[in-house]
Design a protein around this motif. Structure first.
Motif, PDB file in Angstrom:
ATOM      1  N   GLN A  32       0.836  -1.198   0.000  1.00 26.44           N
ATOM      2  CA  GLN A  32       0.000   0.000   0.000  1.00 26.44           C
ATOM      3  C   GLN A  32       0.881   1.262   0.000  1.00 26.44           C
ATOM      4  O   GLN A  32       1.714   1.457   0.869  1.00 26.44           O
ATOM      5  CB  GLN A  32      -0.903   0.008   1.234  1.00 26.44           C
ATOM      6  N   VAL A  33       0.663   2.106  -0.999  1.00 28.98           N
ATOM      7  CA  VAL A  33       1.381   3.383  -1.104  1.00 28.98           C
ATOM      8  C   VAL A  33       0.557   4.441  -0.386  1.00 28.98           C
ATOM      9  O   VAL A  33      -0.661   4.530  -0.571  1.00 28.98           O
ATOM     10  CB  VAL A  33       1.600   3.767  -2.580  1.00 28.98           C
ATOM     11  N   ILE A  34       1.218   5.239   0.451  1.00 30.45           N
ATOM     12  CA  ILE A  34       0.516   6.314   1.155  1.00 30.45           C
ATOM     13  C   ILE A  34       1.159   7.646   0.809  1.00 30.45           C
ATOM     14  O   ILE A  34       2.339   7.707   0.469  1.00 30.45           O
ATOM     15  CB  ILE A  34       0.511   6.094   2.689  1.00 30.45           C
ATOM     16  N   GLU A  35       0.355   8.690   0.858  1.00 36.22           N
ATOM     17  CA  GLU A  35       0.847  10.040   0.588  1.00 36.22           C
ATOM     18  C   GLU A  35       1.267  10.672   1.915  1.00 36.22           C
ATOM     19  O   GLU A  35       0.489  10.717   2.868  1.00 36.22           O
ATOM     20  CB  GLU A  35      -0.236  10.889  -0.060  1.00 36.22           C
ATOM     21  N   ILE A  36       2.501  11.151   1.980  1.00 37.84           N
ATOM     22  CA  ILE A  36       3.001  11.855   3.156  1.00 37.84           C
ATOM     23  C   ILE A  36       2.964  13.343   2.813  1.00 37.84           C
ATOM     24  O   ILE A  36       3.609  13.779   1.858  1.00 37.84           O
ATOM     25  CB  ILE A  36       4.426  11.403   3.511  1.00 37.84           C
ATOM     26  N   PRO A  37       2.187  14.143   3.560  1.00 35.49           N
ATOM     27  CA  PRO A  37       2.039  15.561   3.214  1.00 35.49           C
ATOM     28  C   PRO A  37       3.311  16.370   3.484  1.00 35.49           C
ATOM     29  O   PRO A  37       4.174  15.967   4.266  1.00 35.49           O
ATOM     30  CB  PRO A  37       0.897  16.028   4.120  1.00 35.49           C
ATOM     31  N   ALA A  38       3.398  17.512   2.827  1.00 31.24           N
ATOM     32  CA  ALA A  38       4.516  18.436   3.063  1.00 31.24           C
ATOM     33  C   ALA A  38       4.434  18.943   4.497  1.00 31.24           C
ATOM     34  O   ALA A  38       3.360  19.027   5.086  1.00 31.24           O
ATOM     35  CB  ALA A  38       4.445  19.601   2.087  1.00 31.24           C
ATOM     36  N   SER A  39       5.592  19.259   5.077  1.00 34.19           N
ATOM     37  CA  SER A  39       5.621  19.763   6.449  1.00 34.19           C
ATOM     38  C   SER A  39       6.868  20.601   6.659  1.00 34.19           C
ATOM     39  O   SER A  39       7.752  20.660   5.806  1.00 34.19           O
ATOM     40  CB  SER A  39       5.590  18.600   7.446  1.00 34.19           C
ATOM     41  N   LYS A  40       6.927  21.240   7.813  1.00 36.69           N
ATOM     42  CA  LYS A  40       8.111  21.979   8.226  1.00 36.69           C
ATOM     43  C   LYS A  40       8.745  21.197   9.372  1.00 36.69           C
ATOM     44  O   LYS A  40       8.042  20.659  10.216  1.00 36.69           O
ATOM     45  CB  LYS A  40       7.750  23.376   8.721  1.00 36.69           C
ATOM     46  N   ALA A  41      10.062  21.145   9.402  1.00 35.31           N
ATOM     47  CA  ALA A  41      10.759  20.417  10.454  1.00 35.31           C
ATOM     48  C   ALA A  41      11.787  21.326  11.113  1.00 35.31           C
ATOM     49  O   ALA A  41      12.530  22.034  10.425  1.00 35.31           O
ATOM     50  CB  ALA A  41      11.457  19.195   9.869  1.00 35.31           C
ATOM     51  N   PRO A  42      11.844  21.336  12.450  1.00 34.51           N
ATOM     52  CA  PRO A  42      12.881  22.109  13.124  1.00 34.51           C
ATOM     53  C   PRO A  42      14.228  21.408  12.963  1.00 34.51           C
ATOM     54  O   PRO A  42      14.301  20.176  12.979  1.00 34.51           O
ATOM     55  CB  PRO A  42      12.436  22.115  14.588  1.00 34.51           C
TER      56      PRO A  42
END
Length: 94
Positions: free
Chosen positions: A70-80
């Motif tokens: 199963q392929v899942i979409e990982i949303p864009a994010s900001k990381a410290p």
């Protein structure tokens, strides 16, 4: 080292003979100030120690660990991110 151990260590090294409560308040104020700056899109530079900043992580596809098919979409994010300064790197590598 956890937060309580850090506060104790700072109390030992303090030349002003501050109480652990005062040091904990100062540490909390420091962390809140850094968090506020990062949320506001700023970076925090402590010369010789390092830089706190945020970086954009692009959206991407990943695999569900329970079902590798199963392929899942990982949303864009900001990381410290923390980048160590030259003096800190040299101290660690002695």
């Amino acid at each position: 080292m956890n937060k309580a151990e850090l506060v104790s260590k700072m109390a030992e090294k303090s030349e002003l003979e501050l109480t652990k409560k005062q040091i904990e308040d100062a540490l909390n104020a420091f962390m809140a100030s850094v968090e506020e700056a990062l949320v506001g899109g700023e970076k925090v530079q402590l010369v010789g120690f390092g830089t706190f900043e945020t970086r954009e992580r692009a959206a991407r596809q990943g695999r569900n660990p329970r079902d590798p098919q199963q392929v899942i979409e990982i949303p864009a994010s900001k990381a410290p991110v923390f980048k160590a300064g030259k003096v800190l790197k040299e101290a660690i590598n002695k």
